[in-house]
Enzyme design. Structure first.
Site, short mmCIF file in Angstrom:
data_model
loop_
_atom_site.label_atom_id
_atom_site.label_comp_id
_atom_site.label_asym_id
_atom_site.label_seq_id
_atom_site.Cartn_x
_atom_site.Cartn_y
_atom_site.Cartn_z
N ASN A 8 0.86 -1.18 0.00
CA ASN A 8 0.00 0.00 0.00
C ASN A 8 0.90 1.24 0.00
O ASN A 8 1.49 1.58 1.02
CB ASN A 8 -0.91 -0.03 1.25
CG ASN A 8 -1.80 1.18 1.32
OD1 ASN A 8 -1.87 1.99 0.39
ND2 ASN A 8 -2.51 1.32 2.44
N LYS A 10 0.04 4.25 -0.27
CA LYS A 10 -0.64 5.42 0.33
C LYS A 10 -0.43 6.64 -0.57
O LYS A 10 -0.41 6.48 -1.79
CB LYS A 10 -0.16 5.63 1.77
CG LYS A 10 -0.28 4.34 2.59
CD LYS A 10 -0.11 4.50 4.07
CE LYS A 10 -0.27 3.13 4.74
NZ LYS A 10 -0.24 3.18 6.19
N HIS A 93 -9.73 1.26 5.13
CA HIS A 93 -8.42 1.47 5.77
C HIS A 93 -8.59 2.40 6.96
O HIS A 93 -9.36 3.36 6.91
CB HIS A 93 -7.42 2.06 4.76
CG HIS A 93 -6.02 1.97 5.26
ND1 HIS A 93 -5.52 2.88 6.16
CD2 HIS A 93 -5.03 1.07 5.05
CE1 HIS A 93 -4.27 2.54 6.46
NE2 HIS A 93 -3.96 1.44 5.80
N GLU A 165 -5.63 -4.97 10.46
CA GLU A 165 -4.65 -3.90 10.64
C GLU A 165 -4.97 -3.15 11.93
O GLU A 165 -5.79 -2.22 11.93
CB GLU A 165 -4.73 -2.92 9.46
CG GLU A 165 -4.33 -3.51 8.13
CD GLU A 165 -3.66 -2.48 7.23
OE1 GLU A 165 -2.57 -2.76 6.72
OE2 GLU A 165 -4.22 -1.38 7.03
N GLY A 171 2.12 2.33 10.90
CA GLY A 171 3.08 3.43 10.79
C GLY A 171 3.73 3.82 12.10
O GLY A 171 4.33 4.89 12.21
N SER A 211 3.18 -2.07 10.52
CA SER A 211 4.62 -2.04 10.83
C SER A 211 5.34 -3.35 10.48
O SER A 211 6.21 -3.80 11.24
CB SER A 211 4.85 -1.66 12.30
OG SER A 211 4.39 -0.34 12.54
N GLY A 232 2.85 -1.15 4.35
CA GLY A 232 2.86 0.27 4.00
C GLY A 232 4.27 0.78 3.81
O GLY A 232 4.90 0.55 2.77
N GLY A 233 4.80 1.44 4.83
CA GLY A 233 6.11 2.09 4.75
C GLY A 233 7.22 1.24 4.14
O GLY A 233 7.96 1.71 3.27
P1 13P Z 1 2.79 0.40 7.76
O1 13P Z 1 3.36 -0.88 7.19
O2 13P Z 1 3.53 1.62 7.33
O3 13P Z 1 2.60 0.29 9.24
O4 13P Z 1 1.32 0.54 7.13
C1 13P Z 1 0.47 -0.53 7.16
C2 13P Z 1 -0.73 -0.19 6.37
O5 13P Z 1 -1.46 0.73 6.70
C3 13P Z 1 -0.97 -0.95 5.15
O6 13P Z 1 -2.24 -0.67 4.63
#
Ligand code: 13P
Length: 255
Positions: A8, A10, A93, A165, A171, A211, A232-233
Protein backbone atom coordinates in the site's frame (compact mmCIF):
# COMPACT_ATOMS: atom_id res chain seq x y z
CA UNK A 1 -4.64 -18.42 -1.29
CA UNK A 2 -1.27 -18.06 0.44
CA UNK A 3 1.84 -15.90 0.13
CA UNK A 4 -0.10 -12.69 -0.36
CA UNK A 5 2.13 -9.60 -0.31
CA UNK A 6 0.31 -6.35 -0.92
CA UNK A 7 2.09 -2.98 -1.05
CA UNK A 8 0.00 0.00 0.00
CA UNK A 9 1.89 3.03 -1.29
CA UNK A 10 -0.64 5.42 0.33
CA UNK A 11 -0.04 9.01 -0.91
CA UNK A 12 3.50 8.24 -2.09
CA UNK A 13 5.28 7.51 -5.39
CA UNK A 14 4.60 9.16 -8.72
CA UNK A 15 4.00 7.03 -11.79
CA UNK A 16 7.62 7.55 -12.92
CA UNK A 17 8.77 6.19 -9.57
CA UNK A 18 6.36 3.26 -9.77
CA UNK A 19 7.63 2.40 -13.25
CA UNK A 20 11.22 2.24 -12.04
CA UNK A 21 10.06 0.27 -8.98
CA UNK A 22 8.29 -2.39 -11.07
CA UNK A 23 11.24 -2.74 -13.45
CA UNK A 24 13.47 -3.69 -10.53
CA UNK A 25 10.98 -5.59 -8.38
CA UNK A 26 10.00 -8.10 -11.05
CA UNK A 27 13.58 -9.37 -11.26
CA UNK A 28 13.92 -9.82 -7.50
CA UNK A 29 10.90 -11.97 -6.67
CA UNK A 30 9.20 -15.15 -7.81
CA UNK A 31 5.90 -14.02 -9.31
CA UNK A 32 4.62 -17.57 -9.73
CA UNK A 33 4.78 -18.53 -6.06
CA UNK A 34 3.45 -15.29 -4.59
CA UNK A 35 0.32 -13.17 -4.91
CA UNK A 36 1.56 -9.62 -5.29
CA UNK A 37 -0.49 -6.43 -5.48
CA UNK A 38 0.53 -2.78 -5.76
CA UNK A 39 -1.99 -0.29 -4.35
CA UNK A 40 -1.09 2.93 -6.10
CA UNK A 41 -2.55 6.47 -6.10
CA UNK A 42 -5.61 6.89 -8.37
CA UNK A 43 -3.63 9.01 -10.82
CA UNK A 44 -1.18 6.17 -11.50
CA UNK A 45 -3.72 3.35 -11.90
CA UNK A 46 -4.04 3.28 -15.67
CA UNK A 47 -0.33 3.55 -16.39
CA UNK A 48 0.48 1.04 -13.66
CA UNK A 49 -1.96 -1.43 -15.21
CA UNK A 50 -0.23 -0.91 -18.58
CA UNK A 51 3.23 -1.73 -17.23
CA UNK A 52 1.96 -4.67 -15.17
CA UNK A 53 0.36 -6.16 -18.27
CA UNK A 54 1.67 -9.70 -18.68
CA UNK A 55 3.10 -9.84 -15.15
CA UNK A 56 1.08 -11.55 -12.45
CA UNK A 57 0.91 -8.49 -10.20
CA UNK A 58 -2.45 -6.99 -9.30
CA UNK A 59 -3.15 -3.32 -9.89
CA UNK A 60 -4.81 -1.97 -6.77
CA UNK A 61 -6.67 1.17 -5.76
CA UNK A 62 -6.65 2.52 -2.22
CA UNK A 63 -10.29 3.57 -2.00
CA UNK A 64 -13.52 4.03 -3.95
CA UNK A 65 -16.63 6.15 -3.45
CA UNK A 66 -19.71 4.31 -2.24
CA UNK A 67 -22.19 5.81 -4.72
CA UNK A 68 -22.68 4.77 -8.33
CA UNK A 69 -22.25 8.32 -9.69
CA UNK A 70 -23.35 11.89 -9.05
CA UNK A 71 -22.45 15.24 -7.54
CA UNK A 72 -19.54 14.17 -5.34
CA UNK A 73 -16.78 16.56 -6.32
CA UNK A 74 -13.35 15.03 -6.23
CA UNK A 75 -14.51 11.43 -5.80
CA UNK A 76 -13.89 8.31 -7.92
CA UNK A 77 -16.45 5.55 -8.48
CA UNK A 78 -16.03 1.83 -9.09
CA UNK A 79 -16.78 2.09 -12.79
CA UNK A 80 -13.95 4.61 -13.17
CA UNK A 81 -11.59 2.28 -11.32
CA UNK A 82 -12.59 -0.54 -13.65
CA UNK A 83 -11.97 1.69 -16.66
CA UNK A 84 -8.39 2.19 -15.44
CA UNK A 85 -7.90 -1.58 -15.26
CA UNK A 86 -8.08 -1.85 -11.47
CA UNK A 87 -8.09 -5.48 -10.31
CA UNK A 88 -8.51 -4.95 -6.59
CA UNK A 89 -9.23 -2.12 -4.12
CA UNK A 90 -8.74 -1.45 -0.43
CA UNK A 91 -11.77 -0.36 1.58
CA UNK A 92 -12.07 0.61 5.23
CA UNK A 93 -8.42 1.47 5.77
CA UNK A 94 -8.04 2.94 9.24
CA UNK A 95 -6.58 6.15 7.79
CA UNK A 96 -9.84 6.61 5.86
CA UNK A 97 -11.89 5.78 8.93
CA UNK A 98 -9.85 8.25 11.02
CA UNK A 99 -9.22 11.21 8.70
CA UNK A 100 -12.29 10.93 6.45
CA UNK A 101 -14.72 9.61 9.07
CA UNK A 102 -15.72 6.61 6.99
CA UNK A 103 -18.36 4.46 8.64
CA UNK A 104 -19.01 0.72 8.40
CA UNK A 105 -22.28 1.19 6.46
CA UNK A 106 -20.39 3.26 3.84
CA UNK A 107 -17.70 0.60 3.64
CA UNK A 108 -20.47 -1.93 3.02
CA UNK A 109 -21.74 0.20 0.10
CA UNK A 110 -18.21 0.54 -1.29
CA UNK A 111 -17.79 -3.25 -1.26
CA UNK A 112 -21.08 -3.67 -3.14
CA UNK A 113 -20.01 -1.12 -5.76
CA UNK A 114 -16.66 -2.87 -6.28
CA UNK A 115 -18.32 -6.25 -6.60
CA UNK A 116 -20.76 -4.87 -9.13
CA UNK A 117 -17.78 -3.97 -11.33
CA UNK A 118 -15.90 -7.19 -10.65
CA UNK A 119 -13.12 -5.60 -8.64
CA UNK A 120 -11.67 -7.69 -5.81
CA UNK A 121 -11.82 -6.23 -2.30
CA UNK A 122 -9.34 -5.91 0.55
CA UNK A 123 -11.43 -5.07 3.60
CA UNK A 124 -9.36 -3.54 6.40
CA UNK A 125 -10.51 -3.91 9.97
CA UNK A 126 -8.79 -3.39 13.30
CA UNK A 127 -9.04 -2.00 16.79
CA UNK A 128 -7.57 1.16 18.31
CA UNK A 129 -5.24 1.05 21.32
CA UNK A 130 -8.05 2.08 23.65
CA UNK A 131 -10.34 -0.61 22.30
CA UNK A 132 -7.64 -3.23 22.85
CA UNK A 133 -6.70 -2.14 26.36
CA UNK A 134 -10.35 -1.98 27.41
CA UNK A 135 -10.83 -5.59 26.24
CA UNK A 136 -13.06 -4.72 23.31
CA UNK A 137 -11.02 -6.10 20.40
CA UNK A 138 -13.36 -9.02 19.74
CA UNK A 139 -16.44 -6.83 19.80
CA UNK A 140 -14.87 -4.26 17.43
CA UNK A 141 -13.74 -6.90 14.93
CA UNK A 142 -17.13 -8.60 15.03
CA UNK A 143 -19.05 -5.34 14.54
CA UNK A 144 -16.81 -4.04 11.73
CA UNK A 145 -17.10 -7.35 9.90
CA UNK A 146 -20.82 -7.84 10.37
CA UNK A 147 -21.64 -4.33 9.17
CA UNK A 148 -19.21 -4.38 6.23
CA UNK A 149 -20.52 -7.74 5.03
CA UNK A 150 -24.23 -6.99 5.48
CA UNK A 151 -26.28 -8.27 2.55
CA UNK A 152 -23.37 -9.95 0.78
CA UNK A 153 -23.89 -13.43 -0.61
CA UNK A 154 -21.51 -16.25 0.13
CA UNK A 155 -20.25 -16.46 -3.46
CA UNK A 156 -19.32 -12.75 -3.34
CA UNK A 157 -16.86 -13.47 -0.54
CA UNK A 158 -14.73 -15.36 -3.06
CA UNK A 159 -13.50 -12.00 -4.26
CA UNK A 160 -12.55 -10.67 -0.87
CA UNK A 161 -9.53 -10.67 1.41
CA UNK A 162 -9.66 -9.39 4.98
CA UNK A 163 -6.72 -7.40 6.29
CA UNK A 164 -6.32 -7.23 10.04
CA UNK A 165 -4.65 -3.90 10.64
CA UNK A 166 -4.62 -2.84 14.29
CA UNK A 167 -4.81 0.95 14.21
CA UNK A 168 -2.08 1.32 16.85
CA UNK A 169 0.35 -0.71 14.73
CA UNK A 170 0.05 1.29 11.52
CA UNK A 171 3.08 3.43 10.79
CA UNK A 172 4.12 3.34 14.43
CA UNK A 173 6.92 0.77 14.39
CA UNK A 174 4.93 -1.22 16.96
CA UNK A 175 3.64 -4.41 15.37
CA UNK A 176 1.10 -6.79 16.88
CA UNK A 177 2.55 -9.96 18.39
CA UNK A 178 2.08 -13.31 16.68
CA UNK A 179 -0.30 -14.32 19.47
CA UNK A 180 -2.48 -11.24 18.97
CA UNK A 181 -2.61 -11.77 15.21
CA UNK A 182 -3.45 -15.46 15.62
CA UNK A 183 -6.24 -14.60 18.05
CA UNK A 184 -7.77 -11.94 15.82
CA UNK A 185 -7.50 -14.15 12.74
CA UNK A 186 -9.41 -16.75 14.76
CA UNK A 187 -12.06 -14.16 15.68
CA UNK A 188 -12.38 -13.20 11.99
CA UNK A 189 -12.83 -16.82 10.93
CA UNK A 190 -15.31 -17.50 13.73
CA UNK A 191 -17.33 -14.43 12.69
CA UNK A 192 -17.38 -15.55 9.05
CA UNK A 193 -18.44 -18.99 10.25
CA UNK A 194 -21.28 -17.48 12.30
CA UNK A 195 -22.40 -15.24 9.44
CA UNK A 196 -21.92 -17.83 6.65
CA UNK A 197 -20.47 -21.29 7.23
CA UNK A 198 -17.42 -23.28 8.30
CA UNK A 199 -16.26 -24.03 4.78
CA UNK A 200 -15.90 -20.44 3.70
CA UNK A 201 -14.46 -19.43 7.10
CA UNK A 202 -11.61 -21.92 6.78
CA UNK A 203 -10.52 -20.97 3.29
CA UNK A 204 -11.00 -17.22 3.74
CA UNK A 205 -7.78 -15.25 3.09
CA UNK A 206 -6.78 -13.15 6.09
CA UNK A 207 -3.67 -10.97 5.95
CA UNK A 208 -1.90 -8.80 8.53
CA UNK A 209 -0.79 -5.18 8.20
CA UNK A 210 0.90 -2.86 10.69
CA UNK A 211 4.62 -2.04 10.83
CA UNK A 212 5.72 -5.12 8.88
CA UNK A 213 9.44 -4.76 8.18
CA UNK A 214 12.45 -6.73 6.99
CA UNK A 215 13.36 -7.12 10.67
CA UNK A 216 10.11 -8.67 11.90
CA UNK A 217 8.91 -10.59 8.82
CA UNK A 218 10.79 -13.74 9.82
CA UNK A 219 8.91 -13.97 13.09
CA UNK A 220 5.58 -12.87 11.59
CA UNK A 221 5.91 -15.53 8.87
CA UNK A 222 5.58 -18.19 11.56
CA UNK A 223 1.90 -17.33 12.10
CA UNK A 224 -0.12 -20.31 10.91
CA UNK A 225 -3.60 -18.92 10.34
CA UNK A 226 -2.87 -15.93 8.11
CA UNK A 227 -2.28 -15.87 4.38
CA UNK A 228 0.01 -12.91 3.90
CA UNK A 229 0.73 -9.26 4.59
CA UNK A 230 -0.35 -5.74 3.70
CA UNK A 231 2.69 -3.51 3.90
CA UNK A 232 2.86 0.27 4.00
CA UNK A 233 6.11 2.09 4.75
CA UNK A 234 8.41 -0.87 4.11
CA UNK A 235 6.90 -1.42 0.66
CA UNK A 236 7.95 1.98 -0.66
CA UNK A 237 11.42 0.69 -1.48
CA UNK A 238 11.45 -2.23 -3.95
CA UNK A 239 14.48 -3.83 -2.30
CA UNK A 240 12.83 -3.88 1.09
CA UNK A 241 9.55 -5.13 -0.31
CA UNK A 242 11.38 -7.89 -2.21
CA UNK A 243 13.31 -8.87 0.91
CA UNK A 244 10.04 -9.21 2.83
CA UNK A 245 8.52 -11.36 0.08
CA UNK A 246 11.61 -13.53 -0.18
CA UNK A 247 11.80 -14.29 3.53
CA UNK A 248 9.05 -16.88 3.18
CA UNK A 249 10.77 -18.43 0.17
CA UNK A 250 13.95 -18.73 2.21
CA UNK A 251 11.97 -20.55 4.86
CA UNK A 252 10.34 -22.87 2.31
CA UNK A 253 13.73 -23.59 0.77
CA UNK A 254 15.14 -24.50 4.20
CA UNK A 255 12.39 -27.00 5.03
P1 13P B 1 2.79 0.40 7.76
O1 13P B 1 3.36 -0.88 7.19
O2 13P B 1 3.53 1.62 7.33
O3 13P B 1 2.60 0.29 9.24
O4 13P B 1 1.32 0.54 7.13
C1 13P B 1 0.47 -0.53 7.16
C2 13P B 1 -0.73 -0.19 6.37
O5 13P B 1 -1.46 0.73 6.70
C3 13P B 1 -0.97 -0.95 5.15
O6 13P B 1 -2.24 -0.67 4.63
Amino acid sequence: MNNIYFANFKMNLTFAEIEAYVKSLKNLIDLNSNHIGLFVPFTALKQTKDILNGLSILTGAQNVHQEEAGAFTGEINAQMLKECGTDIAIVGHSERRKYFKEKDYEINKKIKQLMKYNIKVVLCIGETKEERTSGNTKKVIYTQLREALAGLYENELDNMIIAYEPVWAIGTGENATNKMIEEVSQIIRQTIKDLYNKNIAEKFPVIYGGSVTVKNIKLLSKIKNINGFLIGGASLNYNTFAEIINEKMKKTANV
